[in-house]
Design an enzyme around this catalytic site. Structure first.
Site, PDB file in Angstrom:
ATOM      1  N   HIS A 124      39.746  59.408  33.468  1.00  0.00           N
ATOM      2  CA  HIS A 124      39.880  59.121  34.901  1.00  0.00           C
ATOM      3  C   HIS A 124      41.339  59.377  35.295  1.00  0.00           C
ATOM      4  CE1 HIS A 124      40.332  56.399  38.412  1.00  0.00           C
ATOM      5  NE2 HIS A 124      39.020  56.460  38.546  1.00  0.00           N
ATOM      6  N   ASP A 201      41.089  52.404  27.778  1.00  0.00           N
ATOM      7  CA  ASP A 201      40.703  52.177  29.166  1.00  0.00           C
ATOM      8  C   ASP A 201      39.255  51.674  29.140  1.00  0.00           C
ATOM      9  OD1 ASP A 201      39.793  52.307  31.741  1.00  0.00           O
ATOM     10  OD2 ASP A 201      40.423  54.371  32.115  1.00  0.00           O
ATOM     11  N   GLN A 204      35.069  51.192  32.488  1.00  0.00           N
ATOM     12  CA  GLN A 204      33.615  51.393  32.550  1.00  0.00           C
ATOM     13  C   GLN A 204      32.882  50.653  31.444  1.00  0.00           C
ATOM     14  OE1 GLN A 204      31.878  52.676  34.949  1.00  0.00           O
ATOM     15  NE2 GLN A 204      33.570  53.527  36.097  1.00  0.00           N
ATOM     16  N   LYS A 227      34.256  45.789  38.524  1.00  0.00           N
ATOM     17  CA  LYS A 227      33.115  46.469  37.880  1.00  0.00           C
ATOM     18  C   LYS A 227      32.372  45.482  36.972  1.00  0.00           C
ATOM     19  CE  LYS A 227      35.691  50.794  37.641  1.00  0.00           C
ATOM     20  NZ  LYS A 227      35.372  51.610  38.792  1.00  0.00           N
ATOM     21  N   CYS A 365      37.220  60.826  40.701  1.00  0.00           N
ATOM     22  CA  CYS A 365      38.591  60.662  40.190  1.00  0.00           C
ATOM     23  C   CYS A 365      38.704  61.229  38.780  1.00  0.00           C
ATOM     24  CB  CYS A 365      39.029  59.192  40.209  1.00  0.00           C
ATOM     25  SG  CYS A 365      39.028  58.465  41.831  1.00  0.00           S
TER      26      CYS A 365
END
Ligand code: C6P
Length: 407
Positions: A124, A201, A204, A227, A365
């Site tokens: 991302h 990261d 998600q 999220k 993104c």
């Protein structure tokens, strides 16, 4: 085996009860941000009604109560990701801010001209641009591990790129554009074998997978609350205590200091050193409530249910002529990115909205991912614990209709 309590879960999310354009809302834009259960909404409104005050400052009852709730949320996050200490949990605005924090503190202190930072081709923008900025400022070089046409990392290429010059690896655990879940435990071990720290990261991955930062052994882990069924504006940077202690502060201001004179300031200990100014207090408490909610269902049960949805949606999508799935990795989270012959993803998004279906259309993104697949954009349906196979059926029907209309 107990059945997944889908009816009860759906009843917890008031936003799902509405119609959009006279059709029941089908919310498939969860990878962008997911909806909030009553338990989170009520927690925040109760907090404002009963407990709100600034934290870490007042001796009065409300300030102490608000501080306790804020710090309790930190403990909940610590337990949720199995961090060793609550000192390793830094509250930030979201994954983006967490990565910028690491780039601007750890990065500036440890990375110099000629050093390399290794990312992957499926990142991302939030895990590309801060490192590019750091490279511009320091003269370091950004290296990118490639992916294949299924959207899988070419692991052996990743390993080859780990060199004496690599000073940091920063990779996504799950791609937002493709759904690919990376073998991050193996990647961390390979980087550590060369003494290289790793940032994961988890923006998600966090709502879909059980996360254990000690088992992963990552040095930094970042995610956003929004999220994870929590409010926007609150997120987490996890960092190993020794690393965080050695890092300079990010922003200066109130709450992050021990002493201040005009000549010199000294800084507070962890985690406050990295939390300058009045934070997003109620949203942090709301993040704690979201974690309680997830724990009341069980993250592994959620993961199994969402996997079932993904498998079902993929099977149905593969039957539709003219639909191409972008991202077919063997290990995938609940994301179905696709294109349709002759229909631009933005038109797909707009036309599905007329059927009450919310998806995201665009480059997500992740422009380099689109460049790799030589497409301008995809349509992306992303599933959460409150979605159903019946919704997927309706969605597939709507897509099939679109293809008919556009010939
Ligand atoms: N992806 C999406 O629709 P923030 O914006 O800070 O909460 O999260 C940034 C981010 C970082 N990494 C990954 C893998 C992400 O997916 C995101 C956010 C959303 O895909 C909004 S662009």
């Amino acid at each position: 085996m107990t059945t997944f309590p889908i009816a009860k879960i759906r009843s917890d999310f008031p936003i799902l009860e509405q119609t959009i354009r006279n059709k029941p809302l089908i919310y498939f834009d969860n990878a962008a941000s997911c909806q909030k259960p009553n338990q989170v909404i009520d927690c925040i409104s109760d907090f404002y009604r009963q407990d709100y005050a600034n934290i870490h400052r007042g001796v009065h009852t409300l300030s102490q109560r608000a501080t306790d709730k804020y710090e309790l949320a930190r403990e909940k996050v610590q337990n949720f990701i199995n961090a060793k200490s609550e000192k390793e949990i830094i509250f930030v605005r979201g994954a983006t801010e967490a990565i910028n924090l690491v780039a601007n503190t750890y990065g500036k202190a440890n990375i110099k001209a000629g050093d390399e930072i290794l990312i992957t081709a499926m990142e991302h923008h939030a895990n590309i641009v801060p490192w590019q900025m750091l490279c511009e400022q320091t003269g370091a070089v950004l290296k990118v591990a490639p992916i294949d046409k299924n959207g899988e990392l070419l692991y052996s290429e990743f390993e080859k790129l780990l060199s004496d010059k690599t000073k940091l690896v920063a990779v996504t655990q799950m791609s937002n554009a493709l759904g690919t879940v990376n073998p991050v435990k193996k990647m961390v071990a390979a980087a550590h074998a060369k003494g290289i720290p790793v940032l994961l990261d988890g923006a998600q991955a966090i709502p879909h997978l059980k996360i254990d930062v000690q088992a992963l052994d990552c040095d930094f882990y970042v995610f956003s609350g929004h999220k994870l069924y929590a409010p926007s504006g609150i997120g987490v940077l996890y960092g190993k205590q020794a690393l965080l202690e050695a890092m300079p502060p990010y922003q200066g201001g109130g709450d992050m200091i021990r002493t201040v004179t005009f000549e010199k300031s000294t800084y507070a200990g962890l985690p406050h050193k990295f939390e300058a100014g009045t934070p997003s207090i109620a949203d942090t408490v709301g993040l704690g409530a979201a974690i309680d909610y997830i724990n009341s269902i069980d993250i592994e049960a959620i993961a199994d249910y969402e996997h079932e949805l993904l498998v079902y949606a993929t099977e149905q999508a593969m039957k539709i002529k003219g639909l191409t799935i972008i991202g077919q990795a063997a290990e995938k989270g609940a994301i179905l990115s696709f294109t349709l012959d002759k229909i631009h993803p933005h038109d797909i998004g707009t036309l599905l909205d007329s059927q009450g279906i919310a998806i995201r259309a665009g480059y997500h993104c992740a422009m380099p991912v689109m460049d790799f697949f030589e497409i301008p954009a995809t349509a992306r349906a992303s599933f959460a614990m409150y979605n159903t196979k019946a919704e997927i059926d309706f969605f597939m029907q709507a897509v099939t209709e679109l293809i008919k209309i556009f010939g």
